[in-house]
Design a protein around this motif. Structure first.
Motif, PDB file in Angstrom:
ATOM      1  N   UNK A 100       0.813  -1.219   0.000  1.00 43.72           N
ATOM      2  CA  UNK A 100       0.000   0.000   0.000  1.00 43.72           C
ATOM      3  C   UNK A 100       0.851   1.276   0.000  1.00 43.72           C
ATOM      4  N   UNK A 101       1.810   1.418   0.933  1.00 40.32           N
ATOM      5  CA  UNK A 101       2.618   2.658   0.917  1.00 40.32           C
ATOM      6  C   UNK A 101       3.438   2.818  -0.366  1.00 40.32           C
ATOM      7  N   UNK A 149       3.240   5.769  -2.996  1.00 40.83           N
ATOM      8  CA  UNK A 149       4.443   6.494  -3.399  1.00 40.83           C
ATOM      9  C   UNK A 149       4.544   6.641  -4.905  1.00 40.83           C
ATOM     10  N   UNK A 150       4.174   5.611  -5.653  1.00 31.29           N
ATOM     11  CA  UNK A 150       4.186   5.682  -7.116  1.00 31.29           C
ATOM     12  C   UNK A 150       3.213   6.758  -7.598  1.00 31.29           C
ATOM     13  N   UNK A 188       2.086  12.233  -9.743  1.00 35.95           N
ATOM     14  CA  UNK A 188       1.414  13.524  -9.559  1.00 35.95           C
ATOM     15  C   UNK A 188       2.429  14.666  -9.569  1.00 35.95           C
ATOM     16  N   UNK A 189       3.552  14.466  -8.896  1.00 35.85           N
ATOM     17  CA  UNK A 189       4.570  15.516  -8.818  1.00 35.85           C
ATOM     18  C   UNK A 189       5.196  15.799 -10.182  1.00 35.85           C
ATOM     19  N   UNK A 245       1.026   8.920   4.275  1.00 29.91           N
ATOM     20  CA  UNK A 245       2.466   8.755   4.473  1.00 29.91           C
ATOM     21  C   UNK A 245       3.022   7.771   3.450  1.00 29.91           C
ATOM     22  N   UNK A 246       3.108   8.168   2.162  1.00 28.85           N
ATOM     23  CA  UNK A 246       3.572   7.251   1.118  1.00 28.85           C
ATOM     24  C   UNK A 246       5.036   6.863   1.334  1.00 28.85           C
ATOM     25  N   UNK A 247       5.395   5.705   0.819  1.00 30.24           N
ATOM     26  CA  UNK A 247       6.797   5.278   0.866  1.00 30.24           C
ATOM     27  C   UNK A 247       7.632   6.161  -0.055  1.00 30.24           C
ATOM     28  N   UNK A 248       8.859   6.420   0.364  1.00 25.17           N
ATOM     29  CA  UNK A 248       9.774   7.196  -0.474  1.00 25.17           C
ATOM     30  C   UNK A 248      10.441   6.243  -1.450  1.00 25.17           C
TER      31      UNK A 248
END
Length: 365
Positions: free
Chosen positions: A249-250, A254-255, A260-261, A320-323
């Motif tokens: 999930x995280x 993150x993907x 989006x960025x 809190x997405x994974x980096x």
């Protein structure tokens, strides 16, 4: 001699009666025919009456909500039951109620009845008038359509009324505050196990689920700015529909955050399925071209609203997405994903999985 004389008199009298009866039936044939017809009608009536006591659809376990409002007459109740396919005959229903002198009153309320119940069972249910609790678990990732299907199957809600109430913006914002209601209450009917009594109406059930969302959301995400909360729910709904393993999930969040960025379209298959209104194992090129603001293959950024009701784990992953450096992922048959940094790596992963799929088909055949 006295016994003989007595027998002779009795025999004579009986013979006379028999002779008289025979003469009567011979002289009045229509009367005999009428009695036979009357007996046939009576027998047929009893058979029909008994037949109407049996279930409309024996073996069917599904039940639906049946509501008796205050002031509803017995005849009106029978009409509604017959119209909804729960009983065969409103007349037999009314006769059955009036024939039983123990308790003619049917109590106002909401009941779970169905065509698999016999008429006596239905009547007993309608005479109880006491609420009972129904346990229902809303799975994570259910859409509002799936939620209403589940609740209506449980006999808790009327499908149309529930869908209509999901458009009640005043109810929504009275509980959650100034939150956009872009596609009904999608995303905010919190997945959990609930206990509802059979007298709960659609508004009460929706309000309970919204309050549960607010309770858990505020406990975990009160530091999220008000204007960012709706976007968080939208992203969490995408994570919920794409992730099959908790640990991913995280990473999936993150993907999506990376895309989006960078201004890339999210290209989430789950959003296409939401736009289509059906789940598909494999999407075609025609599918991903469907014209809908929810199609993230055609439109950049987040879709205009959530595509499902996310659970707490997906909400936390979105917050809190994974980096990670990944920009792509593709699903494997076991539900996990292959993550890639570049489009070339993504294409290679797709080809590898397609070869594996074809090899498995050959092996099975």
């Amino acid at each position: 001699m006295q016994k003989i004389a007595s027998w002779f008199r009795t025999h004579t009298v009986m013979s006379g009666i028999k002779s008289h009866a025979t003469s009567f039936w011979r002289n009045h044939p229509l009367f005999g025919g009428g009695l036979a017809i009357f007996g046939l009608i009576l027998t047929s009536g009893c058979v029909v009456f008994l037949w109407n006591l049996f279930p409309m659809a024996p073996g069917i376990k599904g039940k639906q909500v049946f509501e008796i409002e205050y002031g509803t007459s017995l005849r009106q109740i029978g009409n509604l039951l017959q119209k909804q396919g729960i009983i065969r005959s409103k007349s037999v229903f009314e006769f059955y109620i009036r024939f039983d002198p123990r308790d003619q009153m049917l109590r106002a309320g909401r009941y779970r009845v169905g065509p698999g119940m016999s008429l006596p069972e239905i009547v007993r249910q309608l005479r109880q008038g006491t609420p009972f609790q129904i346990r229902v678990t809303i799975p994570e990732g259910f859409t509002v359509r799936e939620v209403v299907d589940l609740l209506s199957t449980k006999g808790l809600v009327d499908r149309k009324r529930f869908l209509d109430e999901l458009k009640n913006q005043h109810l929504f914002q009275s509980i959650l505050g100034d939150v956009p209601m872009t596609n009904g209450m999608e995303g905010y009917l919190f997945p959990d196990t609930y206990y509802f009594d059979n007298h709960s109406d659609e508004t009460e059930i929706i309000a309970t689920m919204l309050r549960r969302f607010k309770q858990l959301f505020m406990a975990s995400f009160q530091n999220i700015p008000q204007d960012k909360r709706h976007d968080l729910v939208i992203l969490a709904s995408l994570v919920e529909k794409e992730a099959r393993k908790a640990e991913e999930r995280p990473v999936i969040a993150g993907v999506f955050q990376n895309r989006l960025q960078k201004g890339y379209p999210l290209q989430s298959c789950a959003t296409v399925e939401y736009a289509l209104g059906v789940h598909k194992e494999r999407l075609s090129y025609k599918d991903i071209a469907v014209q809908s603001p929810f199609n993230t293959y055609l439109h950049r950024g987040l879709p205009p609203g959530p595509i499902a009701n996310p659970g707490l784990a997906s909400l936390k992953a979105a917050a809190d997405p994974a980096t990670v450096s990944y920009l792509y992922f593709v699903a494997k048959p076991d539900g996990t994903h292959v993550f890639s940094n570049t489009f070339e790596q993504h294409l290679q992963a797709q080809k590898m999985l397609e070869r594996a799929r074809l090899q498995e088909l050959v092996r099975r055949n």
